[in-house]
Design a protein around this motif. Structure first.
Motif, mmCIF file in Angstrom:
data_model
loop_
_atom_site.group_PDB
_atom_site.id
_atom_site.type_symbol
_atom_site.label_atom_id
_atom_site.label_comp_id
_atom_site.label_asym_id
_atom_site.label_seq_id
_atom_site.Cartn_x
_atom_site.Cartn_y
_atom_site.Cartn_z
ATOM 1 N N ASN A 41 0.721 -1.243 0.382
ATOM 2 C CA ASN A 41 0.517 -0.479 -0.010
ATOM 3 C C ASN A 41 1.005 0.846 0.672
ATOM 4 O O ASN A 41 0.415 2.273 0.194
ATOM 5 N N GLY A 43 3.479 3.655 -2.577
ATOM 6 C CA GLY A 43 4.442 4.236 -4.395
ATOM 7 C C GLY A 43 5.420 3.260 -4.147
ATOM 8 O O GLY A 43 5.933 2.788 -3.299
ATOM 9 N N PHE A 90 10.606 -3.640 -8.810
ATOM 10 C CA PHE A 90 10.308 -3.912 -9.744
ATOM 11 C C PHE A 90 11.780 -3.646 -11.218
ATOM 12 O O PHE A 90 12.341 -2.728 -10.383
ATOM 13 N N PHE A 104 8.064 -0.915 -17.234
ATOM 14 C CA PHE A 104 8.152 -1.576 -15.573
ATOM 15 C C PHE A 104 8.223 -2.670 -16.610
ATOM 16 O O PHE A 104 7.132 -4.019 -17.287
ATOM 17 N N GLY A 105 8.898 -3.753 -14.990
ATOM 18 C CA GLY A 105 8.408 -5.063 -15.169
ATOM 19 C C GLY A 105 7.091 -5.472 -14.903
ATOM 20 O O GLY A 105 6.880 -4.902 -13.715
ATOM 21 N N THR A 106 6.984 -6.887 -14.643
ATOM 22 C CA THR A 106 5.892 -7.301 -13.862
ATOM 23 C C THR A 106 5.773 -7.231 -12.134
ATOM 24 O O THR A 106 4.900 -7.518 -11.696
ATOM 25 N N TYR B 36 0.037 6.504 -13.591
ATOM 26 C CA TYR B 36 0.226 4.994 -13.653
ATOM 27 C C TYR B 36 -1.003 4.161 -12.664
ATOM 28 O O TYR B 36 -1.372 4.475 -12.053
ATOM 29 N N GLN B 38 -1.946 0.189 -10.915
ATOM 30 C CA GLN B 38 -0.942 -1.024 -10.689
ATOM 31 C C GLN B 38 -2.436 -2.218 -10.403
ATOM 32 O O GLN B 38 -3.364 -1.862 -9.045
ATOM 33 N N LEU B 44 3.174 -2.580 -13.344
ATOM 34 C CA LEU B 44 2.322 -1.014 -13.298
ATOM 35 C C LEU B 44 2.447 -0.543 -15.023
ATOM 36 O O LEU B 44 3.536 -0.837 -16.057
ATOM 37 N N PHE B 88 -4.833 0.356 -8.116
ATOM 38 C CA PHE B 88 -4.122 1.313 -7.115
ATOM 39 C C PHE B 88 -3.661 2.385 -8.083
ATOM 40 O O PHE B 88 -2.808 1.562 -9.232
ATOM 41 N N LEU B 90 -1.117 5.429 -9.254
ATOM 42 C CA LEU B 90 0.495 6.535 -8.471
ATOM 43 C C LEU B 90 0.793 7.435 -9.641
ATOM 44 O O LEU B 90 0.837 7.298 -10.938
ATOM 45 N N ARG B 105 -5.939 4.595 -3.711
ATOM 46 C CA ARG B 105 -6.527 2.872 -4.010
ATOM 47 C C ARG B 105 -8.067 3.199 -4.483
ATOM 48 O O ARG B 105 -8.795 3.663 -3.141
#
Lengths: 114, 109
Positions: A41, A43, A90, A104-106, B36, B38, B44, B88, B90, B105
């Motif tokens: 929860n 960033g 990430f 970004f990767g997953t 972004y 998520q 992302l 989520f 960002l 959220r």
């Protein structure tokens, strides 16, 4: 265009054991590479980065990553993990010039077990 | 030092209702700004980015929109939320490296 692959979605490891989180990228141009960490929860926080120069980069909390151009990899390692390292990690890539986009990767969820 | 704020922290909205999420950056000028999303277990997804006031680039066609009315303010909006908009959200800013806000959220019911 760039892309990033994080091969492992979850990595369980015991406390004080070493860990490697894998990241491979593809790009037709020079790139900058990043690792971010995300706690629940929250960033993302920048963990370390490769822009140029030495291919081995380190963070203040014991993580390191090595840029390997021939293998197009930027794996993240830590010789001894702590419970507090449990988080999602990430990998990200950005073209070195002419782009504002980060890819970004997953993500890889690292779970450190007592 | 630079800081980035997002609000609200959490939001529950019914399907079909409007949305407005706000992001502000302090301590820098003319940053590149990003939104972004998520989703659980999916990494992302870049939604929008902005390199200046009034300049918005959209990465995915959907029912969301973004605006940048001031240099350090970035707003994500929707006229009618869908269930699939849950996630989520960002905000991030860049001047060399990318830094993220604390996130919002959003649950669409």
């Amino acid at each position: 265009a760039q892309s990033v692959t994080q091969l492992d979605s979850q990595v369980p490891v015991f406390e004080e054991a070493p860990v490697e989180l894998r990241c491979n990228y593809s790009s037709s141009v020079s790139v900058y590479l990043f690792w971010y960490v995300q706690y629940p929860n929250q960033g993302l926080q920048l963990l370390l980065k490769y822009l140029s120069g030495s291919t081995l980069v380190e963070s203040i909390n014991g993580f390191e990553a090595e840029f390997n151009k021939s293998q197009t990899s930027f794996h993240l390692r830590k010789p001894s993990v702590h419970i507090s390292d449990t988080a999602e990690y990430f990998c990200a890539v950005r073209g070195a010039s002419g782009t504002y986009k980060y890819i970004f990767g997953t993500g890889t969820r690292l779970k450190v077990l007592a | 030092s630079q800081t980035i704020h997002q609000w609200p922290a959490t939001l529950v909205q019914p399907v079909g209702s409007p949305l407005s999420l706000e992001c502000t950056v302090e301590g820098t000028s003319n940053p590149n700004l990003y939104w972004y999303r998520q989703a659980a277990g999916r990494g992302l997804q870049l939604l929008f980015y902005s390199v200046g006031i009034g300049q918005i680039s959209s990465e995915v066609p959907q029912n969301l929109s973004a605006s940048r009315p001031q240099d350090r303010q970035f707003i994500l909006s929707s006229k009618k939320l869908l269930l699939s908009d849950s996630g989520f959200y960002l905000c991030a800013w860049t001047k060399g490296e990318q830094y993220f806000g604390p996130g919002t959220r959003l649950t669409v019911t």
